[in-house]
Motif scaffolding. Structure first.
Motif, PDB file in Angstrom:
ATOM      1  N   PHE A 193      19.541  43.287   9.237  1.00  0.00           N
ATOM      2  CA  PHE A 193      19.305  42.822   7.861  1.00  0.00           C
ATOM      3  C   PHE A 193      17.886  42.245   7.845  1.00  0.00           C
ATOM      4  O   PHE A 193      17.597  41.282   8.575  1.00  0.00           O
ATOM      5  N   ASP A 248      14.551  41.012   5.450  1.00  0.00           N
ATOM      6  CA  ASP A 248      14.055  40.632   4.121  1.00  0.00           C
ATOM      7  C   ASP A 248      13.190  41.781   3.566  1.00  0.00           C
ATOM      8  O   ASP A 248      12.324  42.314   4.282  1.00  0.00           O
ATOM      9  N   VAL A 257      17.094  43.485   2.616  1.00  0.00           N
ATOM     10  CA  VAL A 257      17.815  42.575   1.718  1.00  0.00           C
ATOM     11  C   VAL A 257      16.902  42.111   0.585  1.00  0.00           C
ATOM     12  O   VAL A 257      15.829  41.557   0.828  1.00  0.00           O
ATOM     13  N   THR A 291      15.955  39.559  -2.295  1.00  0.00           N
ATOM     14  CA  THR A 291      16.229  38.133  -2.474  1.00  0.00           C
ATOM     15  C   THR A 291      16.182  37.748  -3.956  1.00  0.00           C
ATOM     16  O   THR A 291      16.159  36.567  -4.292  1.00  0.00           O
ATOM     17  N   PRO A 335      22.761  35.531  -2.072  1.00  0.00           N
ATOM     18  CA  PRO A 335      23.960  36.275  -1.649  1.00  0.00           C
ATOM     19  C   PRO A 335      25.222  35.891  -2.431  1.00  0.00           C
ATOM     20  O   PRO A 335      25.479  34.713  -2.676  1.00  0.00           O
ATOM     21  N   THR A 384      18.688  36.241   3.688  1.00  0.00           N
ATOM     22  CA  THR A 384      18.906  37.310   4.670  1.00  0.00           C
ATOM     23  C   THR A 384      19.693  36.781   5.865  1.00  0.00           C
ATOM     24  O   THR A 384      20.623  37.444   6.356  1.00  0.00           O
ATOM     25  N   THR A 388      23.301  36.467   4.824  1.00  0.00           N
ATOM     26  CA  THR A 388      23.980  37.757   4.655  1.00  0.00           C
ATOM     27  C   THR A 388      24.407  38.285   6.023  1.00  0.00           C
ATOM     28  O   THR A 388      25.548  38.742   6.206  1.00  0.00           O
TER      29      THR A 388
END
Ligand code: NAD
Ligand code: ZN
Length: 359
Positions: free
Chosen positions: A38, A40, A63, A65, A69, A100, A103
């Motif tokens: 994962f 960013d 991921v 932002t 999440p 991140t 997650t």
């Protein structure tokens, strides 16, 4: 029994990111073994992500932002992994900010515990350890790299709450103070202040723990060095803030936050304000609850020439303020920590509304 745990392994220093290859290699046993990364989204198509030890068999999620999440989002990633792979990965890597890192933590727990993300929101609900996970923070402040939670918003329940569990703690960290060098100035301040706020809330609370206090005091002292200095983003300060963030995350495992975080969670849940900024909005008007710290916060803002956007609650009607109050007052543990069992009679609906209106 309040048994404390911290991250068991960490590498710290400029360039330690290069150690990831060996850590991953040690986990791969067969050719079918895969890892999940994962990362960013900021690092998509960057030299840094091109240098990561990602194999053809691995899954990579960049991921976003934009939204913090959510349980829905975590469930959907989990379903994607199940649809694409028939076995459990050897490692989960989270590289980025709090969004991140959280997650990655949540998915690691889901992969071995099954069910839905919302099943684990609360304290000690994760039954078995998650998949081995490595955390690599690229912005400092949340302490998500060292804490025992991963914060998820549950829209259906109007609730922002983590999977608070010893199993949520990373197995390994790579703390490379070069990584945050590209963080924009305002964001650096908003996220960085999260450490300061966590620590003052813990130290002003009633659930005290001598080791938690020691972590908090050191993290506070480093935060003061950084935000009271001329250049909060100097190489030395990047390093100091990374250490402060790590220590702040350790501190919070032994304590609770206070009044700021519940109000901030209200702003995030109802108005989708990101965590760091939401905290700063609240801290800016905390004269009644944390007078000295509010003054110090104003000093940091002036020193670093950072401003807060205005009028965030301006268009809200009664129903909006009601929702803000409801998603604040639900945070029983931190509010009890700060205000005692009778917290509802201190942070009343009209008091909370008055605070939200000043934001
Ligand atoms: P974030 O993860 O959204 O990152 C902030 C911004 O910085 C993003 O736009 C991101 O793309 C960017 N960014 C990150 N690294 C960068 C880099 N090196 N260069 C340039 N840009 C970079 O925000 P955050 O403030 O780190 O984390 C907030 C989240 O963490 C919230 O969801 C909050 O609830 C959660 N949180 C978790 C814990 C915990 O203990 N698990 C504690 C506090 C907050
Ligand atoms: Zn926080």
């Amino acid at each position: 029994m309040n048994n404390s745990k911290n991250v068991p392994f960490y590498l710290f220093g400029k360039g330690v990111l290069s150690g990831l290859a060996l850590l991953i290699e040690l986990k791969r046993k067969d050719r079918e073994d895969y890892c999940i990364f994962f990362i960013d989204r900021f690092f998509e198509r960057s030299e840094i992500s091109a240098s990561l030890p990602i194999g053809e068999q691995d899954l990579v999620f960049f991921v976003s932002t934009e939204v913090e999440p959510t349980t829905t989002n975590v469930n959907s990633i989990y379903d994607t992994v199940l649809a694409r792979k028939g076995n459990i990965p050897r490692a989960v890597v989270g590289m980025g900010g709090g969004c991140t890192l959280d997650t990655a933590k949540a998915i690691s727990n889901m992969l071995t515990n099954g069910g839905k993300a919302e099943d684990y929101q609360g304290w000690d609900l994760v039954r078995v350890p998650g998949v081995y996970k490595i955390g690599i923070p690229t912005i400092s402040g949340t302490g998500a790299e060292s804490s025992r939670t991963c914060v998820l918003t549950n829209q259906a329940k109007n609730l922002k709450l983590g999977m608070n569990s010893e199993h949520t703690i990373y197995d390994q960290l790579l703390l490379d103070p070069v990584l945050p060098v590209t963080v924009p100035r305002d964001q650096y301040f908003y996220t960085g202040l999260d450490t300061y706020i966590h620590c003052i809330e813990s130290l002003r609370g009633s659930y005290r723990h001598a080791i938690g206090d020691a972590f908090s005091n050191e993290a506070l002292s480093l935060s003061r060095d950084v935000f009271g200095s001329e250049d909060m983003q100097s190489a030395e300060n990047l390093e100091k803030l990374m250490v402060a963030s790590y220590l702040g995350g350790c501190a919070i495992a032994n304590s609770y936050v206070g009044v700021v975080h519940p109000l901030s969670a209200g702003l995030s849940t109802v108005l989708k304000v990101h965590h760091g900024l939401a905290n700063c909005f609240v801290m800016n008007v905390m004269e009644e609850f944390y007078p000295e710290e509010t003054e110090e916060f104003h000093h940091f803002m002036r020193k670093q020439a950072v401003e807060l956007p205005a009028g965030i609650t301006a268009g809200l009607g009664d129903e909006g303020f009601e929702r803000l109050y409801e998603s604040t007052i639900i945070h029983e543990k931190p509010l009890t920590n700060a205000l005692g069992a009778d917290y509802r009679s201190i942070l009343t609906k009209s008091k909370a509304t008055e605070i939200f209106k000043r934001i």
